[in-house]
Design a protein around this motif. Structure first.
Motif, PDB file in Angstrom:
ATOM      1  N   GLY A   1       0.059  -8.857  -3.325  1.00  0.00           N
ATOM      2  CA  GLY A   1       0.661  -7.898  -2.125  1.00  0.00           C
ATOM      3  C   GLY A   1      -0.614  -8.252  -1.279  1.00  0.00           C
ATOM      4  N   THR A   2      -0.230  -7.713   0.120  1.00  0.00           N
ATOM      5  CA  THR A   2      -1.135  -7.962   0.970  1.00  0.00           C
ATOM      6  C   THR A   2      -1.927  -6.424   1.585  1.00  0.00           C
ATOM      7  N   VAL A   3      -3.416  -7.006   2.259  1.00  0.00           N
ATOM      8  CA  VAL A   3      -3.552  -4.943   3.069  1.00  0.00           C
ATOM      9  C   VAL A   3      -3.034  -5.057   4.282  1.00  0.00           C
ATOM     10  N   LEU A   4      -1.915  -3.926   4.872  1.00  0.00           N
ATOM     11  CA  LEU A   4      -1.419  -3.659   5.813  1.00  0.00           C
ATOM     12  C   LEU A   4      -1.945  -2.900   7.176  1.00  0.00           C
ATOM     13  N   ALA A   5      -2.824  -1.809   6.092  1.00  0.00           N
ATOM     14  CA  ALA A   5      -4.040  -1.096   7.064  1.00  0.00           C
ATOM     15  C   ALA A   5      -4.690  -0.476   6.165  1.00  0.00           C
ATOM     16  N   ARG A   6      -6.109   0.630   6.881  1.00  0.00           N
ATOM     17  CA  ARG A   6      -6.640   0.792   5.821  1.00  0.00           C
ATOM     18  C   ARG A   6      -7.089   2.501   7.333  1.00  0.00           C
ATOM     19  N   THR A   7      -6.862   3.390   7.191  1.00  0.00           N
ATOM     20  CA  THR A   7      -7.207   4.691   7.389  1.00  0.00           C
ATOM     21  C   THR A   7      -7.808   4.984   6.767  1.00  0.00           C
ATOM     22  N   ALA A   8      -9.111   5.750   7.347  1.00  0.00           N
ATOM     23  CA  ALA A   8     -10.930   6.302   7.393  1.00  0.00           C
ATOM     24  C   ALA A   8     -10.796   7.692   7.178  1.00  0.00           C
ATOM     25  N   SER A   9     -11.375   8.613   5.872  1.00  0.00           N
ATOM     26  CA  SER A   9     -11.082  10.016   6.239  1.00  0.00           C
ATOM     27  C   SER A   9     -12.554  10.079   6.334  1.00  0.00           C
TER      28      SER A   9
ATOM     29  N   ASP B   1      -5.893  -9.078   3.713  1.00  0.00           N
ATOM     30  CA  ASP B   1      -6.571  -9.367   2.198  1.00  0.00           C
ATOM     31  C   ASP B   1      -5.525  -9.762   1.758  1.00  0.00           C
ATOM     32  N   ARG B   2      -5.371 -10.371   0.041  1.00  0.00           N
ATOM     33  CA  ARG B   2      -4.270 -10.479  -0.541  1.00  0.00           C
ATOM     34  C   ARG B   2      -4.921  -9.972  -2.099  1.00  0.00           C
ATOM     35  N   VAL B   3      -3.882  -8.907  -2.766  1.00  0.00           N
ATOM     36  CA  VAL B   3      -4.644  -8.339  -4.203  1.00  0.00           C
ATOM     37  C   VAL B   3      -3.507  -8.366  -5.031  1.00  0.00           C
ATOM     38  N   ASN B   4      -3.878  -8.309  -6.250  1.00  0.00           N
ATOM     39  CA  ASN B   4      -2.881  -8.447  -7.487  1.00  0.00           C
ATOM     40  C   ASN B   4      -2.349  -7.610  -7.536  1.00  0.00           C
ATOM     41  N   LEU B   5      -1.275  -7.313  -8.071  1.00  0.00           N
ATOM     42  CA  LEU B   5      -0.452  -6.289  -8.709  1.00  0.00           C
ATOM     43  C   LEU B   5       0.335  -5.912  -9.731  1.00  0.00           C
ATOM     44  N   GLU B   6       0.210  -5.428 -10.671  1.00  0.00           N
ATOM     45  CA  GLU B   6       0.594  -5.218 -11.720  1.00  0.00           C
ATOM     46  C   GLU B   6       1.529  -3.647 -11.369  1.00  0.00           C
ATOM     47  N   ALA B   7       2.663  -3.875 -11.997  1.00  0.00           N
ATOM     48  CA  ALA B   7       3.528  -2.210 -11.942  1.00  0.00           C
ATOM     49  C   ALA B   7       3.278  -1.267 -13.294  1.00  0.00           C
ATOM     50  N   ASP B   8       4.386  -0.475 -13.060  1.00  0.00           N
ATOM     51  CA  ASP B   8       3.918   0.396 -14.526  1.00  0.00           C
ATOM     52  C   ASP B   8       4.602  -0.333 -15.714  1.00  0.00           C
TER      53      ASP B   8
ATOM     54  N   TYR C   1      10.176  -0.475  -8.825  1.00  0.00           N
ATOM     55  CA  TYR C   1       9.334   0.133 -10.035  1.00  0.00           C
ATOM     56  C   TYR C   1       8.349   1.185  -9.541  1.00  0.00           C
ATOM     57  N   LEU C   2       8.296   1.428  -8.420  1.00  0.00           N
ATOM     58  CA  LEU C   2       7.273   2.642  -7.783  1.00  0.00           C
ATOM     59  C   LEU C   2       8.247   3.811  -7.420  1.00  0.00           C
ATOM     60  N   VAL C   3       6.982   5.064  -7.574  1.00  0.00           N
ATOM     61  CA  VAL C   3       7.845   6.035  -6.621  1.00  0.00           C
ATOM     62  C   VAL C   3       6.610   6.978  -6.354  1.00  0.00           C
ATOM     63  N   ASP C   4       6.610   7.884  -5.409  1.00  0.00           N
ATOM     64  CA  ASP C   4       5.680   8.863  -5.256  1.00  0.00           C
ATOM     65  C   ASP C   4       5.093   9.241  -6.128  1.00  0.00           C
ATOM     66  N   LYS C   5       3.648   9.352  -5.990  1.00  0.00           N
ATOM     67  CA  LYS C   5       2.523   9.584  -7.837  1.00  0.00           C
ATOM     68  C   LYS C   5       3.006   8.577  -8.980  1.00  0.00           C
ATOM     69  N   GLY C   6       3.317   8.064  -9.228  1.00  0.00           N
ATOM     70  CA  GLY C   6       3.257   7.245 -10.103  1.00  0.00           C
ATOM     71  C   GLY C   6       2.257   5.812  -9.854  1.00  0.00           C
ATOM     72  N   SER C   7       2.226   5.248 -11.017  1.00  0.00           N
ATOM     73  CA  SER C   7       0.953   4.001 -11.161  1.00  0.00           C
ATOM     74  C   SER C   7       1.107   2.936 -10.928  1.00  0.00           C
ATOM     75  N   ILE C   8      -0.009   2.386 -10.437  1.00  0.00           N
ATOM     76  CA  ILE C   8       0.208   0.847 -10.004  1.00  0.00           C
ATOM     77  C   ILE C   8      -1.127   0.364  -9.872  1.00  0.00           C
ATOM     78  N   THR C   9      -1.247  -1.030 -10.688  1.00  0.00           N
ATOM     79  CA  THR C   9      -2.953  -1.189 -10.819  1.00  0.00           C
ATOM     80  C   THR C   9      -2.966  -2.738  -9.685  1.00  0.00           C
ATOM     81  N   VAL C  10      -3.946  -2.299  -9.078  1.00  0.00           N
ATOM     82  CA  VAL C  10      -4.291  -3.396  -7.812  1.00  0.00           C
ATOM     83  C   VAL C  10      -5.580  -4.211  -7.604  1.00  0.00           C
TER      84      VAL C  10
END
Length: 215
Positions: A106-114, A176-183, A131-140
């Motif tokens: 995947g590619t980082v699209l945006a960062r919003t700091a709080s 930046d590019r990041v590795n993704l692994e679905a649940d 494979y993604l759902v709200d509140k589900g798990s993802i590996t980045v």
């Protein structure tokens, strides 16, 4: 098998090009404790095998298939990488079940700091969004994270200070590019459902065919 809880940030020490592979040498401390030749260590979420180790460094062979399908392609000496040893039966499963088999980049699209956290949006490669759902798990990059919002072509994650301080997501920039692994559980469920539907459809067709023969 891993849990997605990063143990330390290692530093790429050396890369030896081998045509259709590279020899990747990484400096580390924590992940070398109790680790021997042939053991597995996840590097930015990619399961690699320890081929050599000595004096605080270890080496792995990275094949062309891995370079083609992960962000390890283009890694350079001095880069920081997320490291985690393979899980043992005595270890707490602090994240979720992670195989170290990258599904896509995947590619980082945006960062919003709080004030106390940061929201990061990451673009999804085609076919991974189901494979993604709200509140589900993802590996980045090997980090077990909770999906805040699953969109059609991207998703968001919320990063706490601990994650920002101890992993590569603390300094990944837009683009930046990041590795993704679905649940993996989601992938198994999908296959079972599809297989079950096909089997049921086939059985139903067979019944109809037999009834037609009797008629």
């Amino acid at each position: 098998m891993f849990t997605g809880i990063v143990e330390e940030l290692g530093t790429v020490e050396r890369i030896v090009e081998q045509g259709d592979a590279i020899r990747l040498t990484i400096r580390a401390d924590v992940v070398l404790e109790g680790t021997g030749l042939g053991d597995s260590i996840a590097v930015n979420g990619c399961c690699l095998t320890v081929a050599d180790q000595a004096d605080g460094i270890w080496t792995a062979d990275v094949m062309q298939e891995t370079l083609d399908k992960t962000s390890l392609h283009g890694v350079a000496p001095g880069d920081k990488v997320n490291l985690e040893r393979a899980v043992t039966v005595e270890k707490r499963l602090g994240g979720h079940i992670v195989q170290g088999h990258v599904d896509g980049v995947g590619t980082v699209l945006a960062r919003t700091a709080s004030e106390h956290w940061e929201l990061v949006e990451i673009a999804l490669p085609e076919g991974l969004g189901r494979y993604l759902v709200d509140k589900g798990s993802i590996t980045v990059d090997g980090i077990s994270l909770t999906v805040v919002e699953a969109k059609d072509r991207s998703f968001t994650i919320s990063l706490i200070p601990e994650t920002l301080a101890r992993t590569t997501l603390g300094f990944r920039a837009v683009g930046d590019r990041v590795n993704l692994e679905a649940d993996v559980i989601a992938k198994h469920v999908e296959k079972l459902l599809v297989s079950g539907y096909a089997t049921a459809a086939g059985t139903q067709q067979e019944v109809i065919s037999h009834e037609g023969d009797r008629a």
